[in-house]
Design an enzyme around this catalytic site. Sequence first.
Site, PDB file in Angstrom:
ATOM      1  N   TYR A  56      13.154  12.513   2.349  1.00  0.00           N
ATOM      2  CA  TYR A  56      12.337  13.153   1.327  1.00  0.00           C
ATOM      3  C   TYR A  56      13.216  14.090   0.512  1.00  0.00           C
ATOM      4  O   TYR A  56      13.562  15.189   0.942  1.00  0.00           O
ATOM      5  CB  TYR A  56      11.171  13.923   1.942  1.00  0.00           C
ATOM      6  CG  TYR A  56      10.208  13.094   2.755  1.00  0.00           C
ATOM      7  CD1 TYR A  56      10.130  11.708   2.599  1.00  0.00           C
ATOM      8  CD2 TYR A  56       9.367  13.683   3.684  1.00  0.00           C
ATOM      9  CE1 TYR A  56       9.257  10.946   3.348  1.00  0.00           C
ATOM     10  CE2 TYR A  56       8.479  12.931   4.434  1.00  0.00           C
ATOM     11  CZ  TYR A  56       8.423  11.577   4.274  1.00  0.00           C
ATOM     12  OH  TYR A  56       7.547  10.830   5.027  1.00  0.00           O
ATOM     13  N   HIS A 124      12.226   6.129  11.100  1.00  0.00           N
ATOM     14  CA  HIS A 124      11.385   6.027   9.905  1.00  0.00           C
ATOM     15  C   HIS A 124      11.001   4.582   9.592  1.00  0.00           C
ATOM     16  O   HIS A 124       9.859   4.297   9.213  1.00  0.00           O
ATOM     17  CB  HIS A 124      12.121   6.659   8.716  1.00  0.00           C
ATOM     18  CG  HIS A 124      11.211   7.201   7.667  1.00  0.00           C
ATOM     19  ND1 HIS A 124      11.571   8.208   6.816  1.00  0.00           N
ATOM     20  CD2 HIS A 124       9.946   6.896   7.337  1.00  0.00           C
ATOM     21  CE1 HIS A 124      10.569   8.485   5.995  1.00  0.00           C
ATOM     22  NE2 HIS A 124       9.577   7.699   6.287  1.00  0.00           N
ATOM     23  N   GLY A 206      -5.466   7.697   1.218  1.00  0.00           N
ATOM     24  CA  GLY A 206      -5.118   6.592   0.316  1.00  0.00           C
ATOM     25  C   GLY A 206      -4.251   7.039  -0.845  1.00  0.00           C
ATOM     26  O   GLY A 206      -4.489   6.647  -1.985  1.00  0.00           O
ATOM     27  N   PHE A 209      -6.168   8.483  -3.668  1.00  0.00           N
ATOM     28  CA  PHE A 209      -7.230   7.682  -4.285  1.00  0.00           C
ATOM     29  C   PHE A 209      -8.604   8.051  -3.737  1.00  0.00           C
ATOM     30  O   PHE A 209      -9.596   8.121  -4.469  1.00  0.00           O
ATOM     31  CB  PHE A 209      -6.955   6.197  -4.050  1.00  0.00           C
ATOM     32  CG  PHE A 209      -7.664   5.278  -4.999  1.00  0.00           C
ATOM     33  CD1 PHE A 209      -7.032   4.787  -6.124  1.00  0.00           C
ATOM     34  CD2 PHE A 209      -8.981   4.885  -4.767  1.00  0.00           C
ATOM     35  CE1 PHE A 209      -7.680   3.933  -7.010  1.00  0.00           C
ATOM     36  CE2 PHE A 209      -9.636   4.026  -5.640  1.00  0.00           C
ATOM     37  CZ  PHE A 209      -8.984   3.554  -6.772  1.00  0.00           C
TER      38      PHE A 209
END
Length: 325
Positions: A56, A124, A206, A209
């Site tokens: 990240y 990961h 989501g 979303f």
Amino acid sequence: MKHISIGGLQVSRIGLGAMSMSGYYNVGMGSDAESIRTIHRALDLGVTHFDTAEIYGPYINEELVGRAIKGRRDQIVLATKFGLFSHAGGGPGVLDSSPANIRAAVDGSLKRLGTDHIDLYYQHRVDPKTPIEDTIGTLVDLIAAGKVRYIGLSEAGPATIRRAHAVHPVAALQTEYSLWTRDPEAELLPLLRELGIGFVPYSPLGHGFLTGEIRSPEQLSDDDWRKTNPRFSGENFRRNLRIVDEVKAVAAEVNATPAQIALAWLLAQGDDIAPIPGTKRVARVEENIAADQLHLSAEQIERLNNLAPAVGERHDAGNMAVIDR
């Protein structure tokens, strides 16, 4: 905040994913100061489970989390990940779970996080070039050295999980799971329960979303990675709004937000599930954590269980290609 056990590790039932604090979603919005306030507010509200990764940024998210938890390390379960950054010259996005790469990765993560141990250390993505037995063996050495406490896998398939668990107990699997990504229910959840492995769903909303606040792809900035997600594109986006509308209807019945309904549904799926919704906003972390107190009726859960599946793959072709099946 209720606490549960994932593979023997005690965590708050709702955690905090830090990825969005370092780009990815509407890149450029927010600030490190606001992100640190968000982490501190989560701590104050009883969150103990915090999740980051070396990829990240890369690196800058771990550095941010390290600054935020300084002086409060003993209050948290700290999770980070390796294997999507090759330290042998390949760089970010290159799968590498070789023993040498893991050793380089863990020392870098410890330094950036400002700690002497990682509570939960995930692979990961599965590296097809390195036998999972060799990867887990290296992690066992890190446990013996005191650098790592528990082992996790992310986006690993059933066969890989069994092979890894045979070498050393795996505490947790991290995979996408939400009202619009129900795939884990078929094979993964039964397997995890058979083996006593906890489940840490990422993107439980989501990718935003399910909050109901994104009604058009045009609301996303051009550098927001969701623009590449098939579920946020064209006709798929329009059809997926039907899912959100049903979640909103349930939310209206219990005076909650759609995000809280999505999280409450996920928590109702079992006491071995510890989602890590991501945010960089204090208000959002307060909203998400309140889902821990929300009760859905059996009828409401059944309605949500029967939502139409989301249309489109959950990641673009490149990202789907590195998911172990």
